[in-house]
Design an enzyme around this catalytic site. Structure first.
Site, short mmCIF file in Angstrom:
data_model
loop_
_atom_site.label_atom_id
_atom_site.label_comp_id
_atom_site.label_asym_id
_atom_site.label_seq_id
_atom_site.Cartn_x
_atom_site.Cartn_y
_atom_site.Cartn_z
CB VAL A 75 -4.65 -64.72 -58.34
CG1 VAL A 75 -5.53 -65.94 -58.35
CG2 VAL A 75 -5.47 -63.46 -58.27
CB SER A 76 0.89 -63.75 -58.51
OG SER A 76 0.84 -64.83 -59.39
CB SER A 77 -0.38 -59.06 -61.01
OG SER A 77 1.00 -59.12 -60.82
#
Ligand SMILES: [Zn+2]
Length: 565
Positions: free
Chosen positions: A17-19
């Site tokens: 997951v991207s931040s």
């Protein structure tokens, strides 16, 4: 691709997951839970070492710690089947997805995507991505091959992958060194390095003191300058090459960091879309080189540096000055920074304020000679002037909102972006066609030169237009962010702006203000937006970007005077 239910298959899982996506999208836990469910349905074997998770990492690059380990593990045959939630978890760019899938399939690894079988509709994929895909794929492949190639060379400890040597060494290139690059100690410089390490590690000097001594000792820097600065010395003391192990992969590129104001001499929207980030030490590979200092001394220096930092920062952890990062000197363009009143100038009294100083007035930063003569400004007076100005603005939330909305309602330029992109592509093609025609002998030089020039001018013009449009659309998104901030400000602050605490004040100012230019006897506050009501005067040259011009209230045409020290 079908999934087999044989229970002996060694499985691996990959999640990412991207931040920024975490709020709206799924968390890494939910992603992993979905994948694990599928793995156990398939009765595949999953060991902990085969769980590769990149939490808070962007999918726009392939340079991700867990993915890197996964590819290494795939290479040595650590698993036979890989479970991933969806192809876009592997990479956001289609070309990167293809690259990874291609690589894994060549290694005989079966890929299982939860939400869609890969190649379920190849026609659809191909048609959608045909244009430009092959070019993108080829480019990605070449770049990845060279990056991974370098990484592998680094694992073997080859100095070839380090492009240059730090102060104290000479870099022997691959050609000079019969195919193997190497670091060679320059004894004269190495003595200086040892001296600096001893000053800090043994004599417990601060970096500032070490820097001063270095400059006094008439030693020149690696680039031949007579004055040393702290950053250089700090970088030297942190460089593990000196204890015999040079680090590879110290930085990587990532999404661009938000920026408060344009840096001196740069435009507000720089060409580069990414920023450089330091990598974690665990991601770096170390390459043996000849040591200049012992690892004991190196460690002693690190301890000392940590201690110095703690001592220096304990009293001023976090932000301290309200306008830090917003102030700019009108004379030299450098920023102002906050500096407490020194004990000697306070003359024994307790002062409740500090001073904002222009960086250009600090001689020590410029080899002993200041580049700006402007005076320092009392923090309390400047803070108050700017805050009062902003309050006046915030007491009219409706106007503020209306203005933001009007700007946002401006017709979206996604169409024009697409059309300009087409024009850029077509200009590029005509340049290529001209060159082909010339190489094939269809055109002679006299015809070719002026036509090529025209075509190139056209290309440059379109590229400039595209850049402008793209930076405008970036500004639109900033505006959209500001709008939501304005709402929450006005809500939380209400009419009682005076009760806003320091943190809220700072947040408000940073949202509303682009920068504050400090002139000899007035300040110019440049707000991010234009207010028809207040802005009786537009910017002087009229050419300044619409979003950034100076707001001056009608009754004070010269801006706001403030107390001077
Ligand atoms: Zn200045």
């Amino acid at each position: 691709m079908t999934t087999h239910s044989n229970s002996n298959v060694e499985a691996a899982i990959y999640g990412r997951v991207s931040s920024d996506a975490q709020a709206q999208e799924q968390t890494i836990e939910s992603q992993v839970a979905d994948i694990r469910r599928k793995v156990s349905q398939d009765k595949a074997l999953l060991q902990d070492k085969n769980c590769f998770l990149d939490d808070g990492v962007s999918g726009s690059t392939l340079h991700r710690p867990a993915l890197e380990r996964l590819r290494d593990a795939a290479y040595v045959g650590q698993f036979q089947r890989l479970y991933v939630h969806s192809p876009d978890r592997l990479a956001r760019k289609y070309a990167y997805q293809v690259l990874i899938v291609d690589e894994l399939q060549k290694l005989g690894i079966e890929l299982v995507f939860l939400n869609r079988a890969i190649g379920a509709s190849p026609e659809e994929d191909l048609l959608l991505q045909m244009q430009g895909m092959f070019a993108e794929y080829e480019r990605a492949k070449i770049m990845e091959r060279s990056r991974r190639g370098k990484r592998h060379a680094a694992t073997r400890g080859s100095v070839n992958v380090l492009s240059a040597a730090p102060y104290g060494y000479r870099y022997i290139t691959r050609r000079e060194g019969d195919g193997q690059a190497a670091y060679e100690i320059i004894e004269e410089q190495a003595t200086v390095v040892r001296q600096v390490f001893q000053w800090v590690g043994r004599d417990r000097l601060s970096i500032g003191e070490a820097t001063r001594r270095l400059t006094k000792s008439d030693t020149v820097t690696a680039t031949g300058k007579a004055t040393w600065d702290r950053t250089t010395v700090w970088g030297m003391l942190k460089n593990t090459a000196y204890k015999g192990s040079a680090a590879f992969g110290k930085t990587r590129t990532g999404p661009r960091r938000p920026q408060l104001r344009a840096h001196r001499g740069n435009s507000k929207t720089p060409r580069r879309t990414g920023s450089t980030y330091d990598t974690d030490t665990s991601e770096q590979l170390s390459i043996p080189v000849p040591a200049i200092v012992s690892s004991e001394l190196f460690d002693a220096v690190q301890t000392q540096l940590t201690e110095n930092r703690q001592r220096g920062h304990e009293s001023r952890r976090g932000a301290k000055y309200l306008l830090q990062g917003l102030l700019e000197c009108s004379k030299c363009g450098y920023a102002f920074y906050g500096k407490p009143v020194s004990r000697t100038s306070a003359k024994g009294k307790v002062r409740s304020y500090a001073y904002y100083r222009c960086i250009g007035t600090d001689g020590y930063r410029f080899g002993g000679k200041r580049v700006c003569e402007c005076k320092q400004v009392r923090t309390d007076k400047l803070d108050e002037a700017v805050w009062n100005d902003a309050c006046e603005l915030l007491r009219h939330p409706k106007l503020l909102r209306k203005e933001y909305e009007r700007r946002l309602a401006a017709p979206s330029d996604s169409d024009s972006v697409a059309s300009i992109k087409k024009q850029v592509a077509s200009s590029k093609r005509s340049v290529e066609r001209l060159i082909d025609a010339y190489t094939d002998g269809v055109l002679d030089r006299a015809e070719f030169d002026p036509r090529l020039k025209r075509a190139r001018d056209r290309l440059a013009k379109h590229e400039r237009q595209l850049q402008t449009l793209e930076s405008e659309s970036r500004e639109q998104s900033t505006l959209r962010e500001s709008l939501s901030c304005v709402d929450s400000f006005c809500e939380s602050v209400g009419t009682n702006l005076e009760s806003a605490d320091w943190t809220l004040r700072r947040e408000i100012l940073r949202t509303l203000i682009d920068n504050v230019v400090v002139e000899p006897d007035q300040i110019r506050i440049v707000y991010r937006i234009n207010f028809p009501l207040f802005a009786k005067k537009t910017s002087k040259n009229g050419k300044e970007k619409v979003l950034h011009f100076c707001w001056r209230s009608a009754h004070r045409t010269l801006g706001r005077p403030y107390g001077c020290s």
